[in-house]
Design an enzyme around this catalytic site. Structure first.
Site, PDB file in Angstrom:
ATOM      1  N   ILE A 204       0.826  -1.202   0.000  1.00 20.44           N
ATOM      2  CA  ILE A 204       0.000   0.000   0.000  1.00 20.44           C
ATOM      3  C   ILE A 204       0.864   1.257   0.000  1.00 20.44           C
ATOM      4  O   ILE A 204       0.652   2.184  -0.774  1.00 20.44           O
ATOM      5  CB  ILE A 204      -0.957   0.001   1.208  1.00 20.44           C
ATOM      6  CG1 ILE A 204      -1.950  -1.168   1.107  1.00 20.44           C
ATOM      7  CG2 ILE A 204      -1.709   1.322   1.300  1.00 20.44           C
ATOM      8  CD1 ILE A 204      -2.764  -1.384   2.358  1.00 20.44           C
ATOM      9  N   SER A 223      10.150   2.150   7.728  1.00 20.79           N
ATOM     10  CA  SER A 223       9.609   0.789   7.758  1.00 20.79           C
ATOM     11  C   SER A 223      10.386   0.005   8.802  1.00 20.79           C
ATOM     12  O   SER A 223      11.384   0.498   9.357  1.00 20.79           O
ATOM     13  CB  SER A 223       9.743   0.110   6.390  1.00 20.79           C
ATOM     14  OG  SER A 223       8.574   0.276   5.620  1.00 20.79           O
ATOM     15  N   GLY A 280      -4.241   3.304   7.637  1.00 17.81           N
ATOM     16  CA  GLY A 280      -3.804   2.048   8.230  1.00 17.81           C
ATOM     17  C   GLY A 280      -4.792   1.574   9.283  1.00 17.81           C
ATOM     18  O   GLY A 280      -5.816   0.964   8.978  1.00 17.81           O
ATOM     19  N   ARG A 281      -4.480   1.875  10.533  1.00 18.92           N
ATOM     20  CA  ARG A 281      -5.369   1.582  11.651  1.00 18.92           C
ATOM     21  C   ARG A 281      -5.387   2.785  12.578  1.00 18.92           C
ATOM     22  O   ARG A 281      -4.394   3.496  12.721  1.00 18.92           O
ATOM     23  CB  ARG A 281      -4.909   0.332  12.421  1.00 18.92           C
ATOM     24  CG  ARG A 281      -5.191  -0.985  11.711  1.00 18.92           C
ATOM     25  CD  ARG A 281      -6.680  -1.286  11.733  1.00 18.92           C
ATOM     26  NE  ARG A 281      -6.993  -2.601  11.196  1.00 18.92           N
ATOM     27  CZ  ARG A 281      -7.314  -2.847   9.945  1.00 18.92           C
ATOM     28  NH1 ARG A 281      -7.343  -1.846   9.079  1.00 18.92           N
ATOM     29  NH2 ARG A 281      -7.605  -4.074   9.537  1.00 18.92           N
ATOM     30  N   GLU A 310     -13.066   2.649  16.822  1.00 20.15           N
ATOM     31  CA  GLU A 310     -14.172   2.520  15.867  1.00 20.15           C
ATOM     32  C   GLU A 310     -15.281   1.657  16.442  1.00 20.15           C
ATOM     33  O   GLU A 310     -15.021   0.680  17.149  1.00 20.15           O
ATOM     34  CB  GLU A 310     -13.649   1.891  14.565  1.00 20.15           C
ATOM     35  CG  GLU A 310     -12.689   2.802  13.827  1.00 20.15           C
ATOM     36  CD  GLU A 310     -12.173   2.184  12.545  1.00 20.15           C
ATOM     37  OE1 GLU A 310     -12.621   1.083  12.173  1.00 20.15           O
ATOM     38  OE2 GLU A 310     -11.311   2.800  11.912  1.00 20.15           O
ATOM     39  N   HIS A 328     -13.754   4.401   7.437  1.00 16.94           N
ATOM     40  CA  HIS A 328     -12.977   3.162   7.236  1.00 16.94           C
ATOM     41  C   HIS A 328     -13.486   2.399   6.010  1.00 16.94           C
ATOM     42  O   HIS A 328     -13.796   1.218   6.081  1.00 16.94           O
ATOM     43  CB  HIS A 328     -13.052   2.259   8.474  1.00 16.94           C
ATOM     44  CG  HIS A 328     -11.946   1.242   8.511  1.00 16.94           C
ATOM     45  ND1 HIS A 328     -11.539   0.630   9.676  1.00 16.94           N
ATOM     46  CD2 HIS A 328     -11.160   0.715   7.531  1.00 16.94           C
ATOM     47  CE1 HIS A 328     -10.562  -0.218   9.412  1.00 16.94           C
ATOM     48  NE2 HIS A 328     -10.317  -0.183   8.110  1.00 16.94           N
TER      49      HIS A 328
END
Length: 356
Positions: A204, A223, A280-281, A310, A328
């Protein structure tokens, strides 16, 4: 975690179309596919425990009502064992779960289901599933997300364009502005030349970077490890990355190492003219600190497709013109929705055919 599981790109069940995220030792089909044609037809509907529910569920349920008895745990407020008792279902009869990140598949839930062998999720992430407990019980975790990287990257770029160029803010201004009202909309910024720090240069993140290069952005990244054959500058320290960036785009997985990887220190390093995009999250960002930094003008703005708790979204964000919100749904294009629904149905069909 890597020493207790094997990461695969396809399912161990013959002819299954799903993408297996984790195949744990001992997770094997209970019967070879070549024997399935000798089985007697099972007239009873297979119980399928549903957590979440997944976005695909209304369509999935309508198309598969003749195959499964849907146990909708997401609609119950009582503990799982009590819910199953009320439904007159023996926990040992449940072999499969269909779920999504809206509801966790906890260790307690897994231990309650001694015959559980597969957990299917339409999401790419697995932070809503207790993978350690799955490994202990040789339970396969399968994703039917398909190739969603391009869709999520498109949303990331869309959120960035929106918040930087103030598209949604301008839209609201036009809708509210009367003929005699002054033009008091604040100016946006150009995207060309922006220094963009990608946190998580996987599939992604790479897709985001390629798209933003076309806008004339300068890319850099953080990363877990430096990527060979990648020309972008690598930063092992996220604070240093933020200090050299105008934009941070979060694309990494959520785990204990990345939880709140963007904290107040990172946001202050990004600065009052900096922007954050998260596809992402939600828990990759310390959300309370993010809200405070946005309200105080300590960062320039944010485009958020995910949230820490969420489906709850901090209400303080609703009145801010420097924030763009999305529920989302970055990976849910119409095409991917139907593909994911089809893959989930095929994955479960192959599993039950091989385990009958």
């Amino acid at each position: 975690m890597e020493n207790i599981m094997k990461k695969l790109g396809h399912c161990e069940y013959p002819n299954c179309p799903c993408s297996v995220l984790y195949q744990f030792p001992g997770a094997q089909p209970s019967m070879a596919m070549e024997d399935k044609h000798n089985l007697k037809d099972n007239k009873e509907l297979q119980p399928l425990l549903v957590f979440g529910p997944p976005t695909i569920f209304p369509v999935f349920e309508a198309e598969n009502s003749d195959k499964y008895r849907f146990l909708k745990a997401f609609s119950s407020q009582v503990p799982l064992h009590q819910f199953l008792t009320e439904q007159k279902v023996d926990p040992s009869s449940i072999q499969a779960i269909l779920c999504n990140p809206a509801q966790k598949v906890s260790a307690d839930a897994i231990r309650l289901l001694p015959s559980l062998r597969i957990i299917v999720t339409p999401s790419a992430g697995t932070d809503h599933i207790d993978l350690v407990e799955c490994s202990r019980h040789s339970i396969q975790v399968a994703s039917t997300a398909g190739d969603h990287a391009g869709d999520i990257a498109d949303m990331a770029v869309g959120l960035l364009l929106d918040v930087v160029c103030k598209i949604s803010s301008a839209d609201r201004h036009v809708r509210k502005r009367g003929p005699s009202m002054p033009f008091n909309l604040s100016f946006g910024f150009k995207l060309k030349g922006k220094r963009v720090g990608i946190i998580g240069l996987g599939k992604i993140g790479t897709a985001v970077a390629k798209r933003l290069e076309a806008f004339g952005c300068r890319m850099m990244y953080n990363s877990k490890n430096e990527k060979p054959f990648v020309s972008y500058p690598f930063y092992s320290n996220v604070v240093e990355l933020a200090g050299d960036s105008d934009v941070l785009v979060l694309c990494c997985a959520l785990n204990e190492e990345t939880r709140h990887i963007v904290n107040r220190e990172v946001m202050l390093a990004l600065g009052k003219d900096g922007f954050i995009v998260n596809v992402g999250r939600g828990a990759l960002i310390d959300e309370k600190e993010l809200v405070q930094c946005l309200m105080k003008g300590e960062i320039g703005g944010a485009g958020l497709d995910v949230f820490e708790n969420e489906p709850i979204v901090p209400t303080d964000l609703f009145s801010l013109d420097n924030v763009v919100l999305s529920p989302h749904n970055s990976s849910f294009t119409s095409d991917r929705f139907h593909e994911s629904c089809k893959l989930a149905a095929e994955t479960l069909q192959v599993f039950f055919s091989s385990s009958s």
